[in-house]
Design a protein around this motif. Structure first.
Motif, short mmCIF file in Angstrom:
data_model
loop_
_atom_site.label_atom_id
_atom_site.label_comp_id
_atom_site.label_asym_id
_atom_site.label_seq_id
_atom_site.Cartn_x
_atom_site.Cartn_y
_atom_site.Cartn_z
N ASN A 307 0.83 -1.21 0.00
CA ASN A 307 0.00 0.00 0.00
C ASN A 307 0.86 1.26 0.00
O ASN A 307 0.36 2.35 0.23
CB ASN A 307 -0.96 0.01 1.19
N ASP A 308 2.13 1.08 -0.28
CA ASP A 308 3.05 2.21 -0.31
C ASP A 308 2.69 3.18 -1.44
O ASP A 308 2.58 2.79 -2.60
CB ASP A 308 4.48 1.70 -0.50
N SER A 309 2.52 4.44 -1.09
CA SER A 309 2.08 5.45 -2.05
C SER A 309 3.07 5.62 -3.20
O SER A 309 2.68 5.84 -4.35
CB SER A 309 1.87 6.80 -1.36
N THR A 310 4.35 5.52 -2.89
CA THR A 310 5.38 5.67 -3.93
C THR A 310 5.25 4.57 -4.97
O THR A 310 5.34 4.82 -6.18
CB THR A 310 6.79 5.64 -3.30
N TYR A 311 5.02 3.34 -4.50
CA TYR A 311 4.84 2.23 -5.43
C TYR A 311 3.61 2.46 -6.31
O TYR A 311 3.66 2.30 -7.53
CB TYR A 311 4.69 0.91 -4.67
N LEU A 312 2.49 2.82 -5.70
CA LEU A 312 1.24 2.99 -6.45
C LEU A 312 1.35 4.14 -7.45
O LEU A 312 0.85 4.05 -8.57
CB LEU A 312 0.08 3.22 -5.49
N ASP A 313 2.02 5.21 -7.05
CA ASP A 313 2.24 6.34 -7.95
C ASP A 313 3.08 5.89 -9.15
O ASP A 313 2.73 6.16 -10.31
CB ASP A 313 2.95 7.46 -7.18
N GLY A 314 4.17 5.18 -8.87
CA GLY A 314 5.04 4.74 -9.95
C GLY A 314 4.36 3.74 -10.86
O GLY A 314 4.51 3.79 -12.09
N MET A 315 3.59 2.82 -10.28
CA MET A 315 2.87 1.84 -11.06
C MET A 315 1.89 2.52 -12.01
O MET A 315 1.80 2.19 -13.19
CB MET A 315 2.14 0.88 -10.11
N PHE A 345 -8.36 -1.72 1.50
CA PHE A 345 -7.03 -1.39 0.99
C PHE A 345 -6.98 0.03 0.43
O PHE A 345 -6.06 0.80 0.71
CB PHE A 345 -6.61 -2.38 -0.11
N TRP A 346 -8.01 0.36 -0.38
CA TRP A 346 -7.98 1.63 -1.10
C TRP A 346 -8.52 2.76 -0.22
O TRP A 346 -9.64 3.21 -0.35
CB TRP A 346 -8.77 1.52 -2.41
N GLN A 347 -7.65 3.21 0.65
CA GLN A 347 -7.92 4.36 1.49
C GLN A 347 -7.54 5.64 0.73
O GLN A 347 -6.89 5.57 -0.32
CB GLN A 347 -7.14 4.24 2.80
N PRO A 348 -7.93 6.81 1.23
CA PRO A 348 -7.66 8.05 0.49
C PRO A 348 -6.21 8.20 0.02
O PRO A 348 -5.96 8.61 -1.12
CB PRO A 348 -8.04 9.13 1.50
N GLN A 349 -5.26 7.85 0.87
CA GLN A 349 -3.86 8.01 0.49
C GLN A 349 -3.50 7.15 -0.72
O GLN A 349 -2.79 7.59 -1.63
CB GLN A 349 -2.96 7.65 1.68
N GLN A 350 -4.00 5.91 -0.75
CA GLN A 350 -3.68 4.99 -1.84
C GLN A 350 -4.39 5.42 -3.13
O GLN A 350 -3.81 5.39 -4.22
CB GLN A 350 -4.08 3.56 -1.47
N ILE A 351 -5.67 5.82 -3.01
CA ILE A 351 -6.42 6.24 -4.20
C ILE A 351 -5.77 7.49 -4.79
O ILE A 351 -5.58 7.60 -6.02
CB ILE A 351 -7.90 6.51 -3.85
N ALA A 353 -2.68 8.48 -4.57
CA ALA A 353 -1.40 8.16 -5.20
C ALA A 353 -1.60 7.57 -6.59
O ALA A 353 -0.89 7.93 -7.54
CB ALA A 353 -0.63 7.18 -4.32
N LEU A 354 -2.58 6.68 -6.71
CA LEU A 354 -2.84 6.04 -8.00
C LEU A 354 -3.33 7.05 -9.04
O LEU A 354 -2.88 7.05 -10.19
CB LEU A 354 -3.89 4.94 -7.82
N LEU A 355 -4.25 7.91 -8.63
CA LEU A 355 -4.87 8.84 -9.58
C LEU A 355 -3.98 10.03 -9.92
O LEU A 355 -3.91 10.46 -11.08
CB LEU A 355 -6.21 9.34 -9.02
N ASN A 356 -3.32 10.59 -8.93
CA ASN A 356 -2.57 11.82 -9.16
C ASN A 356 -1.32 11.62 -10.00
O ASN A 356 -0.69 12.59 -10.43
CB ASN A 356 -2.20 12.48 -7.83
N ALA A 357 -0.96 10.37 -10.26
CA ALA A 357 0.21 10.10 -11.09
C ALA A 357 -0.04 10.41 -12.57
O ALA A 357 0.90 10.49 -13.36
CB ALA A 357 0.61 8.63 -10.94
N VAL A 358 -1.31 10.57 -12.93
CA VAL A 358 -1.69 10.79 -14.34
C VAL A 358 -2.30 12.18 -14.47
O VAL A 358 -3.09 12.60 -13.61
CB VAL A 358 -2.71 9.72 -14.79
N PRO A 359 -1.95 12.94 -15.52
CA PRO A 359 -2.55 14.27 -15.71
C PRO A 359 -4.08 14.18 -15.71
O PRO A 359 -4.66 13.24 -16.26
CB PRO A 359 -2.02 14.72 -17.08
N ASN A 360 -4.72 15.17 -15.11
CA ASN A 360 -6.18 15.13 -14.95
C ASN A 360 -6.92 14.86 -16.24
O ASN A 360 -7.86 14.06 -16.28
CB ASN A 360 -6.68 16.43 -14.32
N GLU A 361 -6.54 15.55 -17.31
CA GLU A 361 -7.30 15.43 -18.56
C GLU A 361 -6.94 14.18 -19.36
O GLU A 361 -7.44 14.00 -20.46
CB GLU A 361 -7.11 16.69 -19.41
N GLN A 362 -6.08 13.34 -18.79
CA GLN A 362 -5.74 12.11 -19.49
C GLN A 362 -6.19 10.87 -18.72
O GLN A 362 -5.67 9.78 -18.89
CB GLN A 362 -4.24 12.07 -19.81
#
Length: 732
Positions: A307-315, A345-351, A353-362
């Motif tokens: 559930n590491d945010s860095t991993y989810l962001d990178g993934m 599993f998908w708490q605010p921090q994890q969600i 991290a997953l979403l913010n890794a991608v530009p909003n309009e994409q």
């Protein structure tokens, strides 16, 4: 090259290039929907409004003018005209196109614009629970239905396996290795989502080739309306032999925890991830072209390794980059199911991290279950990402009268105007199965061209009028009851099932067969009586014939539950005579349900099986597809499957040929044990019934017809006389 025809003079009227209407495609569409009537309509183009679709209706010189900014808007204008001015209704289960001899003219100008940029349709699961065996003729009808209802963002994943074959063979994989990877055609959704390998296979080459061609037709037709199909992308699921072929690759085992072997997922950190993702989208684009929208669900019902945010962001970045490397305009369309399904599993921090890794309009997020379990209102509306309010409603393609009509009527518009909804861009229909509960889907899609809540009471009254081509007070009263019983559903996963579809048990319900009702079943019996009273007046309506069968089916299915408990009580009291009485009534009820459902093609197991077999060109292929068809709606796997009954169906043939024999076996063995004064051996029965089920799933005996037989109205009347009083007595 598609040639767009502009009816208005662009220079004179200042139209922008977004007013695109393929004149011939629209004429062909009108002739498909109302054959021979295209000459009564004039098609004209108008521009979008605020970047969104718009249509107008008016009349001139004895003709109805349909205006829109694309073929989709023209189609929606036609649907609005047919519903509003001709009181017609076009749906899956009964259509009323009883047009007036002289088509009514439109006074003034009707102007409708949608508040929603996106109107999404389908779920991965729909492609198997309902669409597995569809040919082009059936797909064409569905695409026309989409156009009539304003759908502009359809999921389009047919034929994907042909592209994957090309990609993996180019990488050196053999046909044998891919046979251990590709599932059978009834299980693609879970293959595509990385849950299973190979089950129901090996997949014939003819399937891959024919469905690649089918997808070309689907996409061409959808695009001709101005729809923007959502295609597939790489999410890391690789063949089992990948770990041997590339021993240095970061491949991890994962398991769906549903009784299937492990599958293998390539870690997004591995350099090959982006390479394969790029190869796939390039190969797909070469064959199918692209509208830059790609579906990807990396952890469908699987929990990430950390559930590491860095991993989810990178993934997340790597998944998106695998799309963007091939298509810089790529937009990732994500089903938000995992945020509900694995919410621990998908708490605010994890969600975040997953979403913010991608530009909003994409990225576009589907709030897949907004009608019952919205996630947008606990994630700050997906932290700024564009998102779509969606109705899920159905699980497994089960047959049950069910829905949350008042929520569907009001909640999309309420969310749209809620400041907290932020970047809500659209609405969607995302069921696991379709071709059931047509009223609910019609109501949901009524939202497309409006931004205010719908009056559900007024809507169902109007729906009954146009569906049955008559203003019948009994039918309206019945629909008012339906609105406040079956269509006032709770927060269960889809509609409640009947105990008849369960592997025989003394329990009130079992896993995958939930029988607790959210409403008073006696009230539904009253609606049944009202429809019976309306039957002689409305028997010419195909929609009415379907509805009276469906309501009768539901009443009887509900009654099976207390009847089974009477059997159980008699067993526990050691009253053999009463056990024989109630078990006999229970088995007879199943025969009656089967005979009722036989009157409508919508409810035939034989239709499902014969459509499956029709996809094969050899006996071996036909038999494989029949196995897929039988297995999906019963065991969903092998004889020990933990998913059995998940896709249960109340169908003629399935009741008499599968569910009833299981219960007969149970009743006979329980009766023998009672007569001998001994305990029923549940363990021995379980083994015996599993063997029987597996034998049935593997049969190819041509036992089930795809032709309806009998009169739906007369059969419903007979059953009303037989059961109405008995059932009401049971509910006292």
């Amino acid at each position: 090259m598609r040639k767009w025809l502009f009816i208005f003079m662009v220079a004179a009227f200042g139209l922008k290039a977004n007013a695109q209407v393929d004149q011939q495609a629209s004429i062909s569409f009108i002739n498909r929907v109302i054959p021979g009537k295209a000459g009564a309509f004039v098609i004209e183009a108008i521009p979008q409004e605020n970047g969104k679709d718009v249509f107008e209706l008016s009349s001139k010189d004895g003709k109805i003018i349909l205006r829109g900014n694309n073929g989709l808007s023209i189609s929606s204008a036609l649907n609005y005209y047919l519903k509003t001015y001709c009181l017609c209704d076009i749906g899956w289960n009964g259509t009323n196109l009883n047009l007036p001899v002289t088509l009514p003219m439109v006074n003034g100008t009707i102007h409708k614009n949608t508040p929603y940029q996106y109107r999404y349709y389908l779920n991965y699961c729909t492609f198997n629970y309902t669409m597995a065996w569809w040919d082009w003729d059936r797909w064409q009808k569905e695409i026309d239905w989409m156009a009539l209802n304003g759908i502009n963002l359809p999921l389009a994943i047919t034929g994907e396996e042909a592209i994957w074959q090309d990609v993996y063979k180019e990488m050196g994989f053999t046909d044998k290795q891919l046979d251990e990877f590709f599932s059978g055609p009834a299980y693609f959704s879970w293959f595509w989502m990385g849950n299973i390998d190979a089950w129901g296979g090996p997949l014939p080459q003819h399937w891959k080739d024919s469905h690649k061609e089918l997808q070309k037709k689907i996409l061409e037709r959808e695009r001709s309306f101005g729809m923007t199909p959502v295609l597939s992308s790489f999410t890391g699921h690789v063949p089992p032999s990948f770990k041997d072929k590339f021993p240095g690759a970061k491949v991890k085992k994962t398991n769906w925890d549903a009784g299937f072997p492990d599958v293998y997922i390539l870690d997004p950190d591995d350099p090959m991830f982006e390479t394969i993702g790029k190869k796939y989208i390039e190969a797909q684009t070469k064959v199918f072209s692209t509208d830059h929208l790609y579906s990807a669900d990396t952890f469908n019902e699987n929990v990430p390794p950390t559930n590491d945010s860095t991993y989810l962001d990178g993934m997340s970045k790597k998944v998106f980059n695998s799309m963007a490397a091939a298509d810089p305009k790529a937009i990732w369309v994500m089903q938000g199911w995992m945020f509900h399904y694995n919410n621990k599993f998908w708490q605010p921090q994890q969600i975040k991290a997953l979403l913010n890794a991608v530009p909003n309009e994409q990225m576009i997020v589907l709030d897949l279950y907004s009608d019952a379990h919205p996630v947008w209102n606990r994630t700050e509306a997906y932290y700024g990402k564009p998102w779509i309010w969606s109705m899920l409603q159905n699980f497994g393609g089960n047959i049950a009268l069910f829905g949350r009509m008042r929520h569907v009527a009001a909640d999309p518009a309420i969310a749209l105007h809620d400041p907290e909804s932020k970047n809500m861009r659209g609405i969607g229909v995302t069921p696991e199965g379709i071709e059931q509960n047509p009223a609910l889907f019609a109501l949901m899609l009524e939202n497309v061209w409006r931004d205010t809540p719908i009056d559900a009471d007024a809507w169902v009254a109007n729906y009954a009028h146009r569906r049955y081509a008559a203003d019948n007070q009994n039918a309206k009263a019945a629909w008012n009851i339906l609105l406040n019983t079956v269509y006032a559903g709770g927060l269960t996963e889809g509609g409640q099932e009947s105990i008849i579809v369960a592997r025989p048990t003394f329990q009130k319900s079992i896993d995958r067969v939930l029988t607790k009702l959210d409403y008073n079943p006696a009230k539904l019996v009253k609606a049944w009586g009202l429809l019976i009273n309306a039957a002689d007046s409305l028997k010419q309506s195909d929609g009415f014939n379907y509805d009276i069968v469906d309501v009768t089916r539901q009443v009887l299915a509900n009654y099976a539950n207390p009847l089974q408990q009477k059997m159980t009580d008699a067993y526990r009291r050691k009253d053999l005579q009463q056990f024989k009485l109630y078990s006999s009534q229970f088995l007879e009820l199943m025969d009656d349900m089967d005979a009722l459902l036989s009157t409508r093609k919508d409810f035939l197991l034989g239709k499902w099986i014969n459509e499956a077999r029709a996809n094969g060109i050899t006996e071996k292929e036909k038999n494989l597809y029949e196995f897929n068809a039988r297995d999906l709606v019963t065991l969903w796997g092998d004889k020990e499957s933990g998913l059995r009954e998940y896709s249960n169906r109340q169908w003629a043939g399935l009741i008499k040929g599968y569910y009833k024999p299981r219960w007969e076996l149970f009743v006979n063995q329980v009766g023998k044990a009672m007569a001998a004064g001994s305990e029923f051996d549940a363990q021995a029965f379980d083994k015996q019934v599993k063997d029987w089920e597996w034998t049935w799933v593997n049969k190819h005996d041509n036992a089930y017809t795809d032709a309806a037989k009998g009169d739906a109205i007369e059969k419903a009347k007979q059953l009303f006389v037989k059961y109405n009083g008995v059932i009401l007595e049971a509910y006292k």
